[in-house]
Each structure stands twice: as structure tokens, then as C-alpha cells.
Design a protein around this motif. Structure first.
Motif, PDB file in Angstrom:
ATOM      1  N   THR A   1       0.844  -1.200   0.000  1.00 25.48           N
ATOM      2  CA  THR A   1       0.000   0.000   0.000  1.00 25.48           C
ATOM      3  C   THR A   1       0.874   1.243   0.000  1.00 25.48           C
ATOM      4  N   PHE A   2       0.419   2.261  -0.710  1.00 26.57           N
ATOM      5  CA  PHE A   2       1.091   3.550  -0.640  1.00 26.57           C
ATOM      6  C   PHE A   2       0.016   4.600  -0.387  1.00 26.57           C
ATOM      7  N   VAL A   3      -0.090   4.989   0.869  1.00 30.14           N
ATOM      8  CA  VAL A   3      -1.098   5.951   1.299  1.00 30.14           C
ATOM      9  C   VAL A   3      -0.393   7.170   1.876  1.00 30.14           C
TER      10      VAL A   3
ATOM     11  N   LEU B   1      -3.959   3.023  -5.930  1.00 35.10           N
ATOM     12  CA  LEU B   1      -5.280   2.873  -6.525  1.00 35.10           C
ATOM     13  C   LEU B   1      -5.700   4.091  -7.327  1.00 35.10           C
ATOM     14  N   ASN B   2      -4.874   5.146  -7.269  1.00 39.49           N
ATOM     15  CA  ASN B   2      -5.217   6.412  -7.914  1.00 39.49           C
ATOM     16  C   ASN B   2      -6.552   6.943  -7.401  1.00 39.49           C
ATOM     17  N   VAL B   3      -6.711   6.891  -6.078  1.00 35.34           N
ATOM     18  CA  VAL B   3      -7.953   7.322  -5.429  1.00 35.34           C
ATOM     19  C   VAL B   3      -7.629   8.398  -4.405  1.00 35.34           C
ATOM     20  N   THR B   4      -8.419   9.470  -4.396  1.00 33.04           N
ATOM     21  CA  THR B   4      -8.302  10.545  -3.405  1.00 33.04           C
ATOM     22  C   THR B   4      -9.567  10.598  -2.570  1.00 33.04           C
TER      23      THR B   4
ATOM     24  N   GLN C   1      -9.168  -4.434  -2.722  1.00 33.74           N
ATOM     25  CA  GLN C   1     -10.320  -4.968  -2.014  1.00 33.74           C
ATOM     26  C   GLN C   1     -10.773  -4.054  -0.902  1.00 33.74           C
ATOM     27  N   GLY C   2      -9.910  -3.163  -0.469  1.00 35.22           N
ATOM     28  CA  GLY C   2     -10.291  -2.164   0.526  1.00 35.22           C
ATOM     29  C   GLY C   2     -10.757  -2.788   1.809  1.00 35.22           C
ATOM     30  N   PRO C   3     -11.962  -2.393   2.294  1.00 31.99           N
ATOM     31  CA  PRO C   3     -12.445  -2.879   3.574  1.00 31.99           C
ATOM     32  C   PRO C   3     -12.559  -4.384   3.637  1.00 31.99           C
ATOM     33  N   ALA C   4     -12.603  -5.074   2.485  1.00 33.65           N
ATOM     34  CA  ALA C   4     -12.660  -6.526   2.506  1.00 33.65           C
ATOM     35  C   ALA C   4     -11.384  -7.124   3.077  1.00 33.65           C
TER      36      ALA C   4
END
Length: 422
Positions: free
Chosen positions: A184-186, A204-207, A305-308
């Protein structure tokens, strides 16, 4: 000397080239070497920072910097300068790579320059020079994040190319956090609005923009995998825990009723506890109801999968991150209602929910499970050692190790005290 570097061979030669940032540059030249000194001038602490696993901490001083192990507390390494000191000393786990930023009085290492120093080779790897003062630097094995007052620059550690630029609200504290797990890179930083936190899931390219508090953000921290975030505001009464994947608030705990400056927050390695230090001279430990599934969340290759990554048998979006043990915090204000069972001979079943709707939020907050009160008031940073060990380091040169009862909580027991700088 610090231990061997995982970044050995990362830079094949001294010609690093120019950074792509319009506000910075990179160079292999460094005219003023770091020199060991034997002078006995009074030492002043300018900063304290943990390494990424909380096994060591770095102290920036008016003469240079020092590295300390935490168990037991002892100095393992130091560099002193002829002139000036460092206001920022950022470690990269246990290796010999450090990020250094000079103090205002340091003419050779000004506060607008970041020096990446390889102490194994006793030389500068590179330097970044900016037009304004550097407020913070964060390292992970593959990235360098430099925090300015209104902007964060993220560089590749392998070739020093600029990868990201992030605009923030005024950030004089240099607030920024990075995840440190390879899958992960957060990155977390202040947003552009008061009380807002920005979460970047670069893989994930998510903000995600989280409205964490009504007032300005004072402090935050991430779990190593970057999936959980804890935040505090300048009010200093409440700490909130969020799921960084969807921005959901999972839990809220209360430090106290009066205003305070929260200096640091830390998750325990098993994510069962949260510690917070403030200018009130008391360190609080809170029991967390947010649970990860142990090492599964760190070895799962598909971070999308995130919260999964958490418990799988969930009925709502919150269930995967909240423990089924609603009595996890015995010091919660309403824990006594679960134990009483009745009022005036009548069943109290369902009464707790009703009261939570009526009574002020103050009474529904979860209070600390364990506490440690220091004899003096100073700026403190806090971390966890083993499961129930809490480490406290003060800007007055004090080091405390204490433990708490994981069943009963209450006052912590002091196990170690050291004056590491006098």
C-alpha cells in the motif's frame, strides 16, 4: 554507526541530476561536511521523531543530531556540527539514510533545504532546495515527501524524480503521514478546508477528502498499512478513527473536557490500542473497537479490495472495521449501564440507545482505558513498545517507559526513566 541500509546501491553514482520540481533542485555537492565535535556546550533539543517501527528515535539539537534505541533507552549514534543544528531529523527504519533540515541559525544547512544523508558513506546523497521553509519530511523505502507551508512534493527515492504535488491548507506543523507496507502507498495530509484531511491512495489512484473536525487539524497518524487513520483537532478533546478507503468514521474517543494541544497519536502494532499525548502532562491509552484481521491485511496482494481486507462476514459497511465486542472499552461512560441491568426494578434493555439520543455528545464519548501522569509538563511524543508498553519522550530530554493492565486499565506503571539529554 547506524545499521546496514536496504537502500544500498540505490544511487549508482554521485551525479543525480536535477529535480523536476519548479521549487527544488537536487545535487550531489555538499561543501560543509558533518564533523564530530567534543565541545561541551549546552545542548538544546529542537525536535524528536520516531523511526517507522518505534524502535528508535532521533533528536535534532542545536549542535547536530543523535539517535537513540528505545529498549533500553540509550544513545547509539551522534553527529555534531561546528555551527548550527537540525530542526528536522527523519530516519528510514534502522538504516543509515537520514533526511536532515537545518535550523534557522544554521548557515550551512538552511531551513529551506532538505539533505538526504548516507551516514555509512559519511556523505550527502542529494539535496533539495526550496523557495520557502521546509516544515516536514517523511520517508519510506521508495518515496520522499517534503512538506512546505502550502504544498507537499513527493519524489521517487530511486531517481529523485518529482511524482506528485499536493496543495494544502496552511500547514505550519508540517503534518503528513505515509503508509509503510509494501503493498500500500497511502499519504495523508491536510486538505484545502479547515478540519479536512486528504487521503491519497496512490496505488489505486484514489483521493478521499474527510471532514474530520470542525476546527483545524492538529495531529494525525496512520496504521502501517495506511488503512486506518486517527485525527485530532486544535480543540484537543476528541480523537476520531477513520477507514481511509471510504472515509467512514469508525470510532470516537475523548481525551478530556477541557481544551488541550494534542502533540502525538500512535496506534499499537496490533491495532487494539491508541495512545495520545497532550500539553496537559497526561498520556491516555484508548481501547479500539476497530479491528483488522491481523497479518492477513498485510499479506493480501490485492489492496483494491479495501475494507474486505478486514473481517469478511459483514452486514453493513461499518461492520468489517468494528469489533463485535461492544464492551471493548470498560471505561466508556455507558459501560455501567450494561452492568446494572435494571433501574428501579425495570429492565434497562434498550435504554442505552435511547439515552445516547438525548444526552449531550460529551456523555456518549469513550474515555481513556489507561493513563500515565507525568510530574512535569512538556511537549511529549508517544509510541507503543510491546503489546502493553507505552514509550513517552519529552522535549525536556526525559524518556519514560510504562505499562498498563490490558484487562483493568487505570494508572500505568512506570518501568523506566532516563534523562537522555541534560
Amino acid at each position: 554507526m547506524l545499521s546496514g541500509s536496504p537502500t544500498q546501491g540505490m544511487f549508482s553514482n554521485s551525479r543525480i541530476g536535477n529535480s523536476e520540481s519548479p521549487n527544488s533542485g537536487a545535487s550531489s555537492s555538499f561543501t560543509q561536511p558533518i564533523i564530530d565535535m567534543s565541545e561541551n556546550d549546552e545542548t538544546e533539543l529542537l525536535s524528536i521523531t520516531w523511526n517507522q517501527d518505534y524502535h528508535c528515535f532521533a533528536a535534532g539539537t542545536n549542535h547536530g543530531f543523535r539517535i537513540y534505541n528505545c529498549k533500553p533507552c540509550r544513545e547509539t549514534f551522534r553527529r555534531d556540527l561546528k555551527v548550527g543544528g537540525f530542526k528536522i531529523v527523519e530516519m528510514l527504519f534502522h538504516c543509515n539514510i537520514l533526511a536532515l533540515v537545518g535550523a534557522v541559525a544554521n548557515s550551512h544547512y538552511p531551513p529551506n533545504k532538505v539533505l538526504i544523508w548516507d551516514d555509512y558513506q559519511s556523505r550527502s546523497i542529494c539535496e533539495f532546495t526550496f523557495r520557502s521553509e521546509v516544515r516536514g519530511v517523511k520517508l519510506r523505502h521508495d518515496r520522499i515527501a517534503v512538506v512546505l507551508e502550502h504544498k507537499i512534493y513527493v519524489y521517487s527515492f530511486t531517481d529523485l524524480k518529482l511524482l506528485h504535488q499536493i496543495e494544502t491548507l496552511a500547514n505550519p506543523r508540517g503534518l503528513c503521514c505515509l503508509s509503510h507496507h509494501s503493498n500500500t502507498f497511502v499519504l495523508v495530509c491536510p486538505g484545502l478546508n479547515k478540519g479536512q484531511v486528504r487521503v491519497e491512495h496512490f496505488g489505486l489512484n484514489v483521493t478521499k477528502l474527510i471532514s474530520a473536525h470542525d476546527s483545524q487539524i492538529a495531529c494525525f497518524t496512520l496504521t502501517l498499512d495506511g488503512l486506518l487513520l486517527a485525527t485530532a483537532s486544535i480543540t484537543g478533546t476528541l480523537i476520531r478513527i477513520f477507514n481511509t478507503m471510504d472515509g467512514t468514521q469508525l470510532q470516537e474517543v475523548r481525551r478530556g473536557a477541557d481544551r488541550a494541544e494534542i502533540n502525538s497519536i500512535a496506534f499499537s502494532p496490533n491495532v487494539q490500542w491508541l495512545a495520545a499525548s497532550s500539553d496537559k502532562g497526561t498520556v491516555h491509552v484508548f481501547s479500539l473497537r476497530v479491528r483488522v484481521s491481523g497479518e492477513d491485511s498485510l499479506t493480501q496482494p490485492n489492496v483494491a479490495q479495501g475494507p474486505a481486507l478486514f473481517h469478511q462476514n459483514s452486514s453493513t459497511s461499518l461492520d468489517p472495521l468494528i469489533s463485535t465486542n461492544t464492551g471493548a472499552n470498560p471505561n466508556s461512560t455507558f459501560s455501567f449501564m450494561r452492568d446494572m441491568g435494571s433501574w428501579d426494578g425495570k429492565s434497562a434493555h434498550g435504554s442505552e440507545t435511547f439515552l445516547l439520543r438525548l444526552l449531550p455528545k460529551y456523555f456518549s464519548s469513550e474515555w481513556s482505558f489507561a493513563q500515565f501522569r507525568l510530574p512535569q509538563s512538556t511537549r511529549l511524543i508517544v509510541a507503543f513498545g510491546s503489546e502493553n508498553d507505552v514509550i513517552i519522550v519529552g522535549m525536556n530530554g526525559s524518556f519514560y517507559r510504562c505499562s498498563f493492565d490490558i484487562v483493568h486499565g487505570g494508572d500505568m506503571m512506570q518501568k523506566e526513566y532516563v534523562r537522555f539529554i541534560t
